[in-house]
Design a protein around this motif. Structure first.
Motif, mmCIF file in Angstrom:
data_model
loop_
_atom_site.group_PDB
_atom_site.id
_atom_site.type_symbol
_atom_site.label_atom_id
_atom_site.label_comp_id
_atom_site.label_asym_id
_atom_site.label_seq_id
_atom_site.Cartn_x
_atom_site.Cartn_y
_atom_site.Cartn_z
ATOM 1 N N PRO A 129 0.826 -1.220 0.000
ATOM 2 C CA PRO A 129 0.000 0.000 0.000
ATOM 3 C C PRO A 129 0.857 1.265 0.000
ATOM 4 N N ASN A 130 0.509 2.192 -0.884
ATOM 5 C CA ASN A 130 1.178 3.493 -0.869
ATOM 6 C C ASN A 130 0.793 4.276 0.378
ATOM 7 N N THR A 131 -0.455 4.204 0.726
ATOM 8 C CA THR A 131 -0.953 4.781 1.978
ATOM 9 C C THR A 131 -1.834 3.743 2.658
ATOM 10 N N TRP A 132 -1.769 3.690 3.977
ATOM 11 C CA TRP A 132 -2.500 2.686 4.736
ATOM 12 C C TRP A 132 -3.887 3.222 5.081
ATOM 13 N N HIS A 133 -4.893 2.367 4.883
ATOM 14 C CA HIS A 133 -6.278 2.788 5.117
ATOM 15 C C HIS A 133 -7.003 1.736 5.956
ATOM 16 N N PRO A 134 -6.721 1.680 7.254
ATOM 17 C CA PRO A 134 -7.466 0.736 8.114
ATOM 18 C C PRO A 134 -8.935 1.087 8.253
ATOM 19 N N GLU A 135 -9.313 2.303 7.856
ATOM 20 C CA GLU A 135 -10.731 2.676 7.941
ATOM 21 C C GLU A 135 -11.589 1.896 6.960
ATOM 22 N N ASN A 136 -10.954 1.122 6.058
ATOM 23 C CA ASN A 136 -11.739 0.271 5.161
ATOM 24 C C ASN A 136 -12.570 -0.741 5.940
ATOM 25 N N TYR A 137 -12.021 -1.209 7.051
ATOM 26 C CA TYR A 137 -12.756 -2.167 7.867
ATOM 27 C C TYR A 137 -13.960 -1.510 8.530
ATOM 28 N N VAL A 138 -13.853 -0.245 8.858
ATOM 29 C CA VAL A 138 -14.998 0.472 9.420
ATOM 30 C C VAL A 138 -16.055 0.700 8.355
ATOM 31 N N ARG A 139 -15.635 1.003 7.144
ATOM 32 C CA ARG A 139 -16.575 1.247 6.053
ATOM 33 C C ARG A 139 -17.373 -0.012 5.711
ATOM 34 N N VAL A 140 -16.750 -1.173 5.893
ATOM 35 C CA VAL A 140 -17.475 -2.417 5.613
ATOM 36 C C VAL A 140 -18.713 -2.520 6.491
ATOM 37 N N PHE A 141 -18.584 -2.172 7.766
ATOM 38 C CA PHE A 141 -19.726 -2.229 8.673
ATOM 39 C C PHE A 141 -20.763 -1.148 8.344
ATOM 40 N N GLN A 142 -20.343 -0.103 7.656
ATOM 41 C CA GLN A 142 -21.267 0.972 7.316
ATOM 42 C C GLN A 142 -22.085 0.682 6.068
ATOM 43 N N VAL A 143 -21.540 -0.113 5.154
ATOM 44 C CA VAL A 143 -22.219 -0.351 3.877
ATOM 45 C C VAL A 143 -22.892 -1.717 3.814
ATOM 46 N N THR A 144 -22.717 -2.551 4.814
ATOM 47 C CA THR A 144 -23.345 -3.871 4.802
ATOM 48 C C THR A 144 -23.661 -4.301 6.234
ATOM 49 N N PRO A 145 -24.756 -5.042 6.433
ATOM 50 C CA PRO A 145 -25.094 -5.544 7.786
ATOM 51 C C PRO A 145 -24.255 -6.756 8.159
ATOM 52 N N LEU A 146 -22.951 -6.579 8.200
ATOM 53 C CA LEU A 146 -22.047 -7.696 8.474
ATOM 54 C C LEU A 146 -22.283 -8.331 9.843
ATOM 55 N N PRO A 147 -22.534 -7.571 10.921
ATOM 56 C CA PRO A 147 -22.808 -8.229 12.213
ATOM 57 C C PRO A 147 -24.026 -9.154 12.165
ATOM 58 N N HIS A 156 -20.321 -4.188 -4.766
ATOM 59 C CA HIS A 156 -19.112 -3.374 -4.646
ATOM 60 C C HIS A 156 -17.949 -4.025 -5.394
ATOM 61 N N HIS A 157 -18.215 -4.522 -6.608
ATOM 62 C CA HIS A 157 -17.168 -5.235 -7.334
ATOM 63 C C HIS A 157 -16.033 -4.319 -7.757
ATOM 64 N N VAL A 158 -16.256 -3.007 -7.784
ATOM 65 C CA VAL A 158 -15.174 -2.083 -8.133
ATOM 66 C C VAL A 158 -14.301 -1.799 -6.923
ATOM 67 N N ASP A 159 -14.885 -1.735 -5.760
ATOM 68 C CA ASP A 159 -14.138 -1.443 -4.524
ATOM 69 C C ASP A 159 -13.556 -2.737 -3.963
ATOM 70 N N TRP A 160 -12.473 -3.197 -4.600
ATOM 71 C CA TRP A 160 -11.885 -4.456 -4.172
ATOM 72 C C TRP A 160 -11.259 -4.338 -2.790
ATOM 73 N N ASN A 161 -10.904 -3.143 -2.363
ATOM 74 C CA ASN A 161 -10.355 -3.006 -1.022
ATOM 75 C C ASN A 161 -11.424 -3.305 0.027
ATOM 76 N N LEU A 162 -12.659 -2.893 -0.225
ATOM 77 C CA LEU A 162 -13.747 -3.199 0.709
ATOM 78 C C LEU A 162 -14.131 -4.672 0.647
ATOM 79 N N VAL A 163 -14.111 -5.247 -0.551
ATOM 80 C CA VAL A 163 -14.438 -6.669 -0.687
ATOM 81 C C VAL A 163 -13.431 -7.528 0.068
ATOM 82 N N THR A 164 -12.149 -7.224 -0.079
ATOM 83 C CA THR A 164 -11.132 -8.010 0.622
ATOM 84 C C THR A 164 -11.163 -7.741 2.127
ATOM 85 N N ALA A 165 -11.514 -6.522 2.547
ATOM 86 C CA ALA A 165 -11.643 -6.249 3.974
ATOM 87 C C ALA A 165 -12.766 -7.081 4.583
#
Length: 294
Positions: free
Chosen positions: A67-85, A254-263
């Motif tokens: 990663p050029n820049t680190w974005h741990p907030e991707n894991y927070v965004r996952v909970f915001q865009v999907t009912p993962l719990p 979210h097939h374009v946002d592969w960072n969110l998919v992998t998170a």
């Protein structure tokens, strides 16, 4: 005249032979080269998956593996865009309940096939093997019609209720493990007045803990990763989706946002890794069918 006191000689250990240490290190690497290569082969995709989940969507799936820049907030965004719990809760309910019910029904069946001599036991064991080799797609249509007529489709019940009748693979695995327990222990318990149920609970179960743990982990991992069953029975009701079905839907949206998919994928994998880390010793003992320690 002053007395000259000799300083005590300090005993120093000889310096380690660097050449010898290097030879030992190279010998160890050569001895475990296959294991090291397999370890790297299996760990590398997981490490890349974690790195990919910390990238931006523009950098994901490019030639940059770091990663050029680190974005741990991707894991927070996952909970915001999907009912993962909610998906996680459904998966835990499905996996835990199915595992418990399968073990409760498979252990007595395996004990009967391994330690009780009765007419037709070999035919029953052959039937278990045949069921184990039967593809689940063969009985999909009649089972779905049965659960649909009962009004249970769209829920997790069609996935949980069949666990009451055991699992062919768990019965086979437990039966092979119970064969390694000497029958003398069971005969001694019967001489002391124990019935078959008491013998099973007081004698067999403590000795069969590694095998039960291995069978339970196999069933738990299968339910956790099961996609075909939830897709067949719960696809019409999103409130009953499990992680596997939720991740598939998340990927299509979210097939374009592969960072969110992998998170989201890393979050789904994390519980299994933690469980296996703490239960790997019992799992390995059960797979190797070591029986018991005397």
């Amino acid at each position: 005249m002053t007395a000259v006191l000799d300083q005590p000689s300090v005993l120093t250990a000889p310096a380690p032979d660097r050449k010898y240490q290097r030879q030992r290190r190279l010998a160890w690497i050569g001895k475990h080269s296959i294991a090291i290569a397999l370890g790297i082969m299996f760990v590398t995709p997981v490490v890349y998956l974690v790195l990919l989940s910390l990238m931006t969507s523009d950098q994901a799936l490019t030639a940059d593996y770091w990663p050029n820049t680190w974005h741990p907030e991707n894991y927070v965004r996952v909970f915001q865009v999907t009912p993962l719990p909610h998906y996680l809760l459904n998966t835990v309910v499905y996996a835990v309940s199915s595992t418990v019910l399968v073990l409760l029904s498979s252990v007595p069946a395996a004990y009967a096939l391994a330690k009780l001599k009765f007419r037709g036991s070999n035919a029953l064991f052959l039937l278990v093997i045949c069921v184990m080799m039967l593809p689940p797609q063969v009985v999909t249509v009649p089972l779905y019609l049965m659960w649909a007529n009962a009004g249970l489709t769209g829920s997790l019940w069609p996935l949980i209720i069949p666990a009451l009748f055991g699992d062919a693979f768990c019965i086979f695995l437990l039966r092979q493990f119970l064969l390694t327990i000497p029958s003398e222990y069971l005969d001694a318990a019967r001489v002391d007045g124990c019935g078959e149920w008491r013998t099973l609970l007081r004698v067999v179960l403590p000795m069969a803990r590694p095998g039960i743990a291995a069978a339970g982990l196999f069933q738990f991992f299968y339910c956790w990763n099961d996609y075909y069953g939830p897709l067949l029975y719960t696809s019409e009701n999103e409130s009953s989706w499990t992680l596997s079905l939720g991740l598939a839907s998340f990927h299509s949206v979210h097939h374009v946002d592969w960072n969110l998919v992998t998170a989201a994928t890393v979050l789904a994998m994390a519980p299994l890794i933690v469980i296996f880390f703490f239960a790997q010793r019992a799992f390995v003992q059960g797979i190797t069918l070591t029986g018991f320690k005397g």
